[in-house]
Design a protein around this motif. Structure first.
Motif, mmCIF file in Angstrom:
data_model
loop_
_atom_site.group_PDB
_atom_site.id
_atom_site.type_symbol
_atom_site.label_atom_id
_atom_site.label_comp_id
_atom_site.label_asym_id
_atom_site.label_seq_id
_atom_site.Cartn_x
_atom_site.Cartn_y
_atom_site.Cartn_z
ATOM 1 N N LYS A 361 0.893 -1.354 0.185
ATOM 2 C CA LYS A 361 -0.030 -0.158 -0.164
ATOM 3 C C LYS A 361 0.941 1.342 0.019
ATOM 4 C CE LYS A 361 -0.582 -0.350 4.890
ATOM 5 N NZ LYS A 361 -1.589 -0.427 6.218
ATOM 6 N N ASP A 362 1.995 1.227 0.452
ATOM 7 C CA ASP A 362 3.000 2.457 0.669
ATOM 8 C C ASP A 362 3.471 2.922 -0.728
ATOM 9 O OD1 ASP A 362 2.593 2.371 3.150
ATOM 10 O OD2 ASP A 362 4.398 1.249 3.721
ATOM 11 N N GLN A 363 3.117 1.917 -1.925
ATOM 12 C CA GLN A 363 3.729 2.163 -3.332
ATOM 13 C C GLN A 363 2.349 2.907 -4.099
ATOM 14 O OE1 GLN A 363 5.201 -1.229 -5.205
ATOM 15 N NE2 GLN A 363 6.283 -1.954 -3.651
ATOM 16 N N LEU A 364 1.371 3.251 -3.248
ATOM 17 C CA LEU A 364 0.164 4.000 -3.996
ATOM 18 C C LEU A 364 0.652 5.122 -5.049
ATOM 19 C CD1 LEU A 364 -2.609 4.300 -4.621
ATOM 20 C CD2 LEU A 364 -3.064 5.473 -2.458
ATOM 21 N N PRO A 365 1.449 6.033 -4.494
ATOM 22 C CA PRO A 365 1.810 7.185 -5.235
ATOM 23 C C PRO A 365 2.450 6.716 -6.725
ATOM 24 C CG PRO A 365 2.418 7.710 -3.086
ATOM 25 C CD PRO A 365 1.809 6.340 -2.951
ATOM 26 N N SER A 366 3.160 5.859 -6.421
ATOM 27 C CA SER A 366 3.870 5.382 -7.671
ATOM 28 C C SER A 366 3.012 4.527 -8.636
ATOM 29 C CB SER A 366 5.191 4.520 -7.611
ATOM 30 O OG SER A 366 4.683 3.318 -6.643
ATOM 31 N N ARG A 401 -1.108 14.545 -11.037
ATOM 32 C CA ARG A 401 0.121 13.717 -11.254
ATOM 33 C C ARG A 401 1.480 14.431 -10.618
ATOM 34 N NH1 ARG A 401 4.607 13.323 -13.807
ATOM 35 N NH2 ARG A 401 5.141 11.094 -14.724
ATOM 36 N N ASP A 402 1.310 15.879 -10.748
ATOM 37 C CA ASP A 402 2.665 16.534 -9.981
ATOM 38 C C ASP A 402 2.617 16.384 -8.451
ATOM 39 O OD1 ASP A 402 3.281 17.409 -12.398
ATOM 40 O OD2 ASP A 402 2.260 19.443 -12.093
ATOM 41 N N ARG A 403 1.312 16.006 -7.983
ATOM 42 C CA ARG A 403 1.413 15.884 -6.417
ATOM 43 C C ARG A 403 1.669 14.299 -6.012
ATOM 44 N NH1 ARG A 403 -1.462 19.900 -3.341
ATOM 45 N NH2 ARG A 403 -0.723 18.629 -1.660
ATOM 46 N N TRP A 404 1.135 13.421 -7.176
ATOM 47 C CA TRP A 404 1.533 11.887 -6.969
ATOM 48 C C TRP A 404 3.145 11.660 -7.039
ATOM 49 C CZ3 TRP A 404 -1.387 9.429 -4.015
ATOM 50 C CH2 TRP A 404 -2.952 9.379 -3.959
ATOM 51 N N ALA A 405 3.683 12.497 -8.163
ATOM 52 C CA ALA A 405 5.047 12.404 -8.178
ATOM 53 C C ALA A 405 5.590 12.767 -7.133
ATOM 54 C CB ALA A 405 5.420 13.178 -9.483
ATOM 55 N N MET A 406 5.325 14.094 -6.581
ATOM 56 C CA MET A 406 6.012 14.609 -5.195
ATOM 57 C C MET A 406 5.969 13.476 -4.225
ATOM 58 S SD MET A 406 5.241 18.046 -3.103
ATOM 59 C CE MET A 406 3.883 17.427 -2.627
ATOM 60 N N LEU A 407 4.875 12.757 -4.002
ATOM 61 C CA LEU A 407 4.819 12.070 -3.018
ATOM 62 C C LEU A 407 5.493 10.706 -3.419
ATOM 63 C CD1 LEU A 407 1.017 12.051 -2.051
ATOM 64 C CD2 LEU A 407 2.975 12.900 -0.651
ATOM 65 N N ALA A 409 8.264 10.376 -5.084
ATOM 66 C CA ALA A 409 9.684 10.943 -4.896
ATOM 67 C C ALA A 409 10.368 11.192 -3.393
ATOM 68 C CB ALA A 409 10.145 12.352 -5.404
ATOM 69 N N THR A 410 9.020 11.518 -2.405
ATOM 70 C CA THR A 410 9.434 11.401 -1.057
ATOM 71 C C THR A 410 9.504 10.176 -0.401
ATOM 72 O OG1 THR A 410 8.194 13.423 -0.700
ATOM 73 C CG2 THR A 410 8.594 12.347 1.190
ATOM 74 N N ASN A 411 8.769 9.085 -1.024
ATOM 75 C CA ASN A 411 8.757 7.983 -0.608
ATOM 76 C C ASN A 411 9.866 7.073 -0.847
ATOM 77 O OD1 ASN A 411 6.216 8.042 0.369
ATOM 78 N ND2 ASN A 411 5.083 6.659 -0.791
ATOM 79 N N GLN A 412 10.375 7.381 -1.955
ATOM 80 C CA GLN A 412 11.917 6.739 -2.446
ATOM 81 C C GLN A 412 13.056 7.317 -1.795
ATOM 82 O OE1 GLN A 412 12.479 7.255 -6.816
ATOM 83 N NE2 GLN A 412 14.159 5.717 -6.683
ATOM 84 N N LEU A 413 12.866 8.588 -1.554
ATOM 85 C CA LEU A 413 14.077 9.221 -0.774
ATOM 86 C C LEU A 413 13.946 8.601 0.750
ATOM 87 C CD1 LEU A 413 16.379 11.193 -0.467
ATOM 88 C CD2 LEU A 413 14.737 13.048 -0.017
ATOM 89 N N SER A 416 15.152 5.063 0.785
ATOM 90 C CA SER A 416 16.454 4.856 0.507
ATOM 91 C C SER A 416 17.255 5.225 1.931
ATOM 92 C CB SER A 416 17.110 5.714 -0.557
ATOM 93 O OG SER A 416 16.680 7.037 -0.101
ATOM 94 N N GLU A 417 16.681 6.218 2.839
ATOM 95 C CA GLU A 417 17.340 6.723 4.079
ATOM 96 C C GLU A 417 16.826 5.652 5.310
ATOM 97 O OE1 GLU A 417 15.878 10.569 4.405
ATOM 98 O OE2 GLU A 417 17.364 11.337 3.034
ATOM 99 N N GLY A 418 15.998 4.694 4.876
ATOM 100 C CA GLY A 418 15.463 3.951 5.993
ATOM 101 C C GLY A 418 14.192 4.669 6.914
ATOM 102 N N GLY A 419 13.687 5.472 6.081
ATOM 103 C CA GLY A 419 12.683 5.939 7.112
ATOM 104 C C GLY A 419 11.427 5.638 6.515
ATOM 105 N N LYS A 420 10.323 6.131 6.944
ATOM 106 C CA LYS A 420 8.815 5.756 6.727
ATOM 107 C C LYS A 420 8.628 6.266 5.456
ATOM 108 C CE LYS A 420 7.316 5.301 11.575
ATOM 109 N NZ LYS A 420 6.418 5.644 12.488
ATOM 110 N N ASN A 421 7.779 5.656 4.638
ATOM 111 C CA ASN A 421 6.967 6.207 3.451
ATOM 112 C C ASN A 421 6.260 7.536 3.593
ATOM 113 O OD1 ASN A 421 8.209 4.209 1.659
ATOM 114 N ND2 ASN A 421 6.714 2.893 2.488
ATOM 115 N N GLY A 422 6.085 8.055 2.401
ATOM 116 C CA GLY A 422 5.291 9.529 2.697
ATOM 117 C C GLY A 422 3.961 9.312 2.894
ATOM 118 N N MET A 423 3.102 8.248 2.222
ATOM 119 C CA MET A 423 1.915 8.269 2.510
ATOM 120 C C MET A 423 1.289 6.682 2.765
ATOM 121 S SD MET A 423 -1.336 9.173 -0.356
ATOM 122 C CE MET A 423 -1.166 11.003 0.165
ATOM 123 N N LYS A 424 0.415 6.620 3.577
ATOM 124 C CA LYS A 424 0.107 5.245 3.915
ATOM 125 C C LYS A 424 -1.233 5.373 4.374
ATOM 126 C CE LYS A 424 3.315 4.598 6.597
ATOM 127 N NZ LYS A 424 4.360 4.008 7.686
#
Length: 448
Positions: A361-366, A401-407, A409-413, A416-424
């Motif tokens: 579910k954390d992959q919803l933005p992509s 699309r711009d908003r989902w792309a931002m989310l 990108a935030t999730n991916q970042l 990669s940093e081992g943090g939590k995803n941007g939207m759940k």
């Protein structure tokens, strides 16, 4: 006869397979005897006897297939009858007594329309307003009592699933109404086509079960036995016809025989067009027509392409809504998908695809980006080129699309940093809560 291997046949014996009614149902063909001899009269008699046997076998197979379909139809009918209830006279009279507000009261001509603030009675009033404004009741002499009963029956024939429910059908119809009037697409269509499109929008997901065509096929449901292609869409059309043929619900009763035959074809085409596999099949042809100069939109093929693509534009229109509406609807749809995925895990014992997998579910933005890029943007760009009055749909889609792309990108970042995803999606006292960490805002979907 040459299959490309270089081998040339020396002797061929070919014979038709006929049914008991002397209908040719197949052909038997023998090529080259093993002993190198040519086929003779004895071979012909043996093959003739086998053809009779094969004809009986094919006939029995067809009878069995028809029996299976009859049983499946009965199962579907019994299932539908056990679930749905009829509309009472009191309910119809209540609707008849309503004063119908103007379109402005509900913002029906706004591409950013939201039904969240409307109750169920408001949705009925808004539907009546759409038909009145398009002059469909007057043009086709539709009895008002029959019309009210029909709308209530259509509403009752939607199940209480998470997304593909009455509210979704209502929103699709509102977008079509907006496209026809504010987008001036009504000028490109006949009155009969307009009626078919609006009725088609309201009926396009009748009796949806919250699962897709692939699930019906995988579970070998009675519906899948009836229709191997566009399974649910065929069922939606069947339900549409069942309602129209129910006493007191036939809003098409005053049409001439010619108009009636035409609108049945138009209705079926409109509802089947909401199958995205149909959209992918014909969109290339539609895009070519859009790019051409001096297009004749009265040509039958072009008009069918146009109506089909209009159904898709309206069916996916939530992607063009203001961000807060789009985000909420996206989570409702995702929740329904996850519910199917849960069924696939428990009933079919298979791992669902990512789109249906609650663990993803954390992959919803992509996933939303993929949906927008592959399905939404191409068709909205085409309609924006066809008619500049439809550009707001494209602009809304691009902004989301711009908003989902931002989310994404935030999730991916953060991943990669081992943090939590941007939207759940989290659960809070039984309610689905959408948490957008990128903006530190919390949205709780309104009751639908």
């Amino acid at each position: 006869m040459d299959d490309g291997s270089g081998c040339r046949p020396c002797s061929v014996l070919c014979m038709p397979i006929q049914s008991s009614h002397n209908e040719m149902v197949g052909v038997i063909q023998l090529v080259d005897k093993l002993d190198g001899q040519t086929f003779n009269e004895t071979d012909e008699k043996i093959l003739e006897a086998f053809a009779i046997f094969a004809g009986i076998g094919i006939r029995n197979t067809k009878i069995f297939e028809n029996t299976v379909k009859v049983i499946a139809k009965r199962q579907v009918a019994l299932e539908v009858l056990s679930y749905h209830t009829s509309v009472s006279t009191a309910e119809v009279r209540k609707i008849q007594s309503f004063e119908i507000p103007p379109a402005q009261s509900y913002q029906l001509l706004d591409y950013g329309f939201s039904d969240f603030v409307l109750n169920d009675d408001d949705t009925i009033k808004a539907c009546i307003r759409m038909f009145v404004d398009l002059q469909l009741l007057e043009r086709f002499h539709i009895n008002y009592e029959v019309f009210c009963r029909w709308i209530l029956t259509v509403k009752k024939n939607y199940r209480n699933v998470t997304y593909h429910n009455w509210r979704h059908a209502f929103n699709v119809a509102q977008t079509m109404y907006c496209v026809l009037l504010r987008g001036h697409m009504k000028t490109m269509l006949s009155d009969l086509e307009v009626l078919a499109l609006l009725v088609g929008c309201l009926c396009h997901d009748l009796d949806h079960r919250g699962t897709n065509n692939q699930f019906q096929i995988k579970t070998m449901s009675p519906l899948a036995q009836l229709y191997s292609m566009s399974t649910m869409e065929h069922h939606h059309f069947d339900q549409c016809m069942m309602i129209l043929n129910t006493t007191g619900n036939n809003i098409l009763s005053e049409l001439s025989q010619t108009e009636y035959r035409q609108i049945l074809h138009l209705l079926e085409h409109a509802i089947l067009a909401t199958d995205l596999s149909i959209y992918f099949k014909y969109r290339t042809s539609f895009f070519k027509v859009i790019e051409a100069e001096n297009v004749d939109w009265n040509q039958v093929e072009n008009k069918e392409l146009l109506r089909g693509m209009m159904m898709t534009v309206c069916d996916i229109a939530a992607i063009s809504k203001p961000w807060e509406i789009q985000k909420e609807v996206a989570h409702l749809l995702a929740s329904e998908f996850f519910e199917q995925g849960d069924l696939e895990k428990t009933v079919l014992n298979v791992e669902p695809v990512d789109m249906l997998n609650r663990d993803k579910k954390d992959q919803l933005p992509s996933m939303q980006l993929g949906f927008i890029d592959s399905i939404c943007m191409p068709v909205y760009k085409a309609f924006a080129k066809l008619n500049q009055e439809l550009i707001p749909l494209l602009e809304g889609c691009q902004q989301n699309r711009d908003r989902w792309a931002m989310l994404a990108a935030t999730n991916q970042l953060q991943a990669s940093e081992g943090g939590k995803n941007g939207m759940k999606i989290e659960e809070d006292d039984g309610r689905k809560k959408c948490i957008d960490h990128s903006t530190e805002s919390t949205q709780v979907p309104a009751g639908r």
